[in-house]
Write an enzyme that holds these catalytic residues in place. Structure first.
Site, PDB file in Angstrom:
ATOM      1  N   ASN A   1       0.864  -1.177   0.000  1.00  0.00           N
ATOM      2  CA  ASN A   1       0.000   0.000   0.000  1.00  0.00           C
ATOM      3  C   ASN A   1       0.903   1.232   0.000  1.00  0.00           C
ATOM      4  O   ASN A   1       1.528   1.540   1.007  1.00  0.00           O
ATOM      5  CB  ASN A   1      -0.886  -0.036   1.256  1.00  0.00           C
ATOM      6  CG  ASN A   1      -1.722   1.218   1.411  1.00  0.00           C
ATOM      7  OD1 ASN A   1      -1.804   2.037   0.496  1.00  0.00           O
ATOM      8  ND2 ASN A   1      -2.348   1.374   2.558  1.00  0.00           N
TER       9      ASN A   1
ATOM     10  N   LYS B   1       0.114   4.303  -0.272  1.00  0.00           N
ATOM     11  CA  LYS B   1      -0.498   5.488   0.355  1.00  0.00           C
ATOM     12  C   LYS B   1      -0.255   6.734  -0.529  1.00  0.00           C
ATOM     13  O   LYS B   1      -0.220   6.613  -1.740  1.00  0.00           O
ATOM     14  CB  LYS B   1       0.028   5.651   1.778  1.00  0.00           C
ATOM     15  CG  LYS B   1      -0.124   4.338   2.582  1.00  0.00           C
ATOM     16  CD  LYS B   1       0.172   4.466   4.030  1.00  0.00           C
ATOM     17  CE  LYS B   1       0.004   3.103   4.696  1.00  0.00           C
ATOM     18  NZ  LYS B   1       0.223   3.134   6.131  1.00  0.00           N
TER      19      LYS B   1
ATOM     20  N   HIS C   1      -9.098   0.991   5.216  1.00  0.00           N
ATOM     21  CA  HIS C   1      -7.801   1.208   5.859  1.00  0.00           C
ATOM     22  C   HIS C   1      -7.980   2.156   7.055  1.00  0.00           C
ATOM     23  O   HIS C   1      -8.774   3.091   7.003  1.00  0.00           O
ATOM     24  CB  HIS C   1      -6.799   1.790   4.855  1.00  0.00           C
ATOM     25  CG  HIS C   1      -5.413   1.765   5.404  1.00  0.00           C
ATOM     26  ND1 HIS C   1      -4.946   2.734   6.259  1.00  0.00           N
ATOM     27  CD2 HIS C   1      -4.414   0.850   5.276  1.00  0.00           C
ATOM     28  CE1 HIS C   1      -3.704   2.423   6.619  1.00  0.00           C
ATOM     29  NE2 HIS C   1      -3.361   1.288   6.034  1.00  0.00           N
TER      30      HIS C   1
ATOM     31  N   GLU D   1      -6.360   4.557   8.094  1.00  0.00           N
ATOM     32  CA  GLU D   1      -6.181   5.987   7.806  1.00  0.00           C
ATOM     33  C   GLU D   1      -7.443   6.573   7.187  1.00  0.00           C
ATOM     34  O   GLU D   1      -7.775   7.740   7.411  1.00  0.00           O
ATOM     35  CB  GLU D   1      -4.956   6.184   6.890  1.00  0.00           C
ATOM     36  CG  GLU D   1      -3.665   5.968   7.677  1.00  0.00           C
ATOM     37  CD  GLU D   1      -2.523   5.366   6.884  1.00  0.00           C
ATOM     38  OE1 GLU D   1      -2.531   5.430   5.644  1.00  0.00           O
ATOM     39  OE2 GLU D   1      -1.611   4.801   7.522  1.00  0.00           O
TER      40      GLU D   1
ATOM     41  N   GLU E   1      -4.972  -5.185  10.750  1.00  0.00           N
ATOM     42  CA  GLU E   1      -3.935  -4.176  10.940  1.00  0.00           C
ATOM     43  C   GLU E   1      -4.159  -3.466  12.271  1.00  0.00           C
ATOM     44  O   GLU E   1      -4.932  -2.507  12.340  1.00  0.00           O
ATOM     45  CB  GLU E   1      -3.987  -3.152   9.804  1.00  0.00           C
ATOM     46  CG  GLU E   1      -3.787  -3.763   8.439  1.00  0.00           C
ATOM     47  CD  GLU E   1      -3.247  -2.736   7.465  1.00  0.00           C
ATOM     48  OE1 GLU E   1      -2.148  -2.936   6.963  1.00  0.00           O
ATOM     49  OE2 GLU E   1      -3.938  -1.718   7.236  1.00  0.00           O
TER      50      GLU E   1
ATOM     51  N   GLY F   1       2.878   2.103  10.706  1.00  0.00           N
ATOM     52  CA  GLY F   1       3.784   3.234  10.527  1.00  0.00           C
ATOM     53  C   GLY F   1       4.528   3.617  11.797  1.00  0.00           C
ATOM     54  O   GLY F   1       5.166   4.667  11.853  1.00  0.00           O
TER      55      GLY F   1
ATOM     56  N   SER G   1       3.905  -2.382  10.110  1.00  0.00           N
ATOM     57  CA  SER G   1       5.363  -2.413  10.264  1.00  0.00           C
ATOM     58  C   SER G   1       5.986  -3.761   9.914  1.00  0.00           C
ATOM     59  O   SER G   1       6.922  -4.210  10.569  1.00  0.00           O
ATOM     60  CB  SER G   1       5.761  -1.981  11.676  1.00  0.00           C
ATOM     61  OG  SER G   1       5.339  -0.654  11.916  1.00  0.00           O
TER      62      SER G   1
END
Ligand code: PGA
Length: 249
Positions: free
Chosen positions: A9, A11, A94, A96, A166, A172, A212
Site C-alpha cells: 500500500n 499510500k 484502511h 487511515e 492491521e 507506521g 510495520s
C-alpha cells in the site's frame, strides 16, 4: 488452499516518474513465487501502473473507492472507473481512511457492497487501537468490525474477500504485533467467520497481517498458520525491501 498474498500500500507516496521507476525495479527483480503480489499506487498513477506491470504477474490495486455508481461526488472515484483501466481489486477500510476521512463501518459496508456488485475483489482492513488492546477489548472491536463490514454478505461473496488485520498501534510506528499476537488474532478472526458462516468459508479466506512488516520480521510473521501474507506500507516503497518480503513468504 487459500492464496498467499503480499500487497504493498503506497499510500500518498510516489509521483508518476517514481511509480514507473519502482515498478520497473519490482518487475525486474520479482522472484518466482506462489504468492500473489499486489501494489496500490495513488489513483492518479493507477492507469500508468497497470501498463507498467502488464508483462508481469504483479496486480495493480486501488487504495479506496466511492460507494456511489457515479454522480456529484467531487474528488471521488467509482468502481467502474477502476475496472475500466484494468484495476480489479480495491482496499477498503484502511485505518487511515477511518481515522482521517471519517469512514464509518456503515460507509465501509456500502463500499464493500458496491465493489462486490461490480465484481471487484475487496481487501478489507480492520484492527484495534492501542487503548482497545490495553483494555483487553481488542477481540470485541475486531469482531464488531467484521460483523458491521461483512456479515451481511451472502456466503458466495466471500470468494471475493481478502482480510487485512492491521492493529492501528503497529501501522507506521515501527512497532509490530508479535508473531504470536498476530496468530492469536488471525485464529480468532477465522473462528468468528466459521461461527457466522461455515468452517469452509473461514478456511478459504486469506487473512493478511499489516503493521510495520519489514524484511527483518516478515518471515517469522508469515510462518504462523493463520497468517496468509501481509499488507505492507513503508517497506513497500523500496524495491529491495518489498522483494525481500515477497521472498519471505
Ligand atoms: P506500515 O503500514 O507497514 O508502514 O506500518 C501498513 C499499512 O498501513 O498497511
Amino acid at each position: 488452499m487459500r492464496s498467499k498474498i503480499v500487497a504493498g500500500n503506497w499510500k500518498m507516496n510516489k509521483t508518476l516518474t517514481e511509480t514507473n521507476t519502482l515498478l520497473a525495479e519490482l518487475t525486474g527483480k520479482l522472484p518466482d513465487t506462489d504468492a500473489e503480489v499486489m501494489v496500490a499506487p495513488t489513483f492518479v498513477n493507477l492507469a500508468a501502473a497497470v501498463q507498467d506491470v502488464k508483462s508481469s504477474s504483479i496486480e495493480v490495486i486501488a487504495q479506496n473507492m466511492h460507494f456511489a455508481e457515479n454522480g456529484a461526488y467531487t474528488g471521488e472515484i467509482s468502481a467502474d472507473m477502476l475496472l475500466d483501466i484494468g484495476v480489479n481489486t480495491v482496499i477498503i477500510g484502511h485505518s487511515e481512511r477511518r481515522a482521517y476521512f471519517g469512514e464509518t463501518d456503515e460507509i465501509l459496508s456500502k463500499k464493500i457492497i458496491s465493489a462486490l456488485d461490480k465484481n471487484l475483489r475487496v481487501v478489507f482492513c480492520f484492527g484495534e487501537e492501542l487503548e482497545d488492546r490495553k483494555s483487553d477489548n481488542h477481540f470485541n472491536v475486531v469482531s464488531n468490525q467484521l460483523k458491521n463490514g461483512l456479515f451481511n454478505l451472502k456466503p458466495e461473496a466471500w470468494t471475493k474477500i481478502v482480510l487485512a488485520y492491521e492493529p492501528v498501534w503497529a501501522i507506521g510506528t515501527g512497532e509490530t504485533a508479535s508473531p504470536e499476537q498476530a496468530q492469536e488474532m488471525h485464529s480468532f478472526i477465522r473462528k468468528t467467520i466459521a461461527n457466522e458462516y461455515t468452517t469452509k468459508i473461514a478456511e478459504a479466506v486469506s487473512i493478511l497481517y499489516g503493521g510495520s512488516v519489514k524484511p527483518a520480521n516478515a518471515k517469522e510473521i508469515f510462518s504462523k498458520v493463520d497468517v496468509d501474507g501481509g499488507l505492507i506500507g513503508g517497506a513497500a516503497l523500496n524495491a529491495d525491501d518489498f522483494i525481500a518480503i515477497i521472498k519471505a513468504i
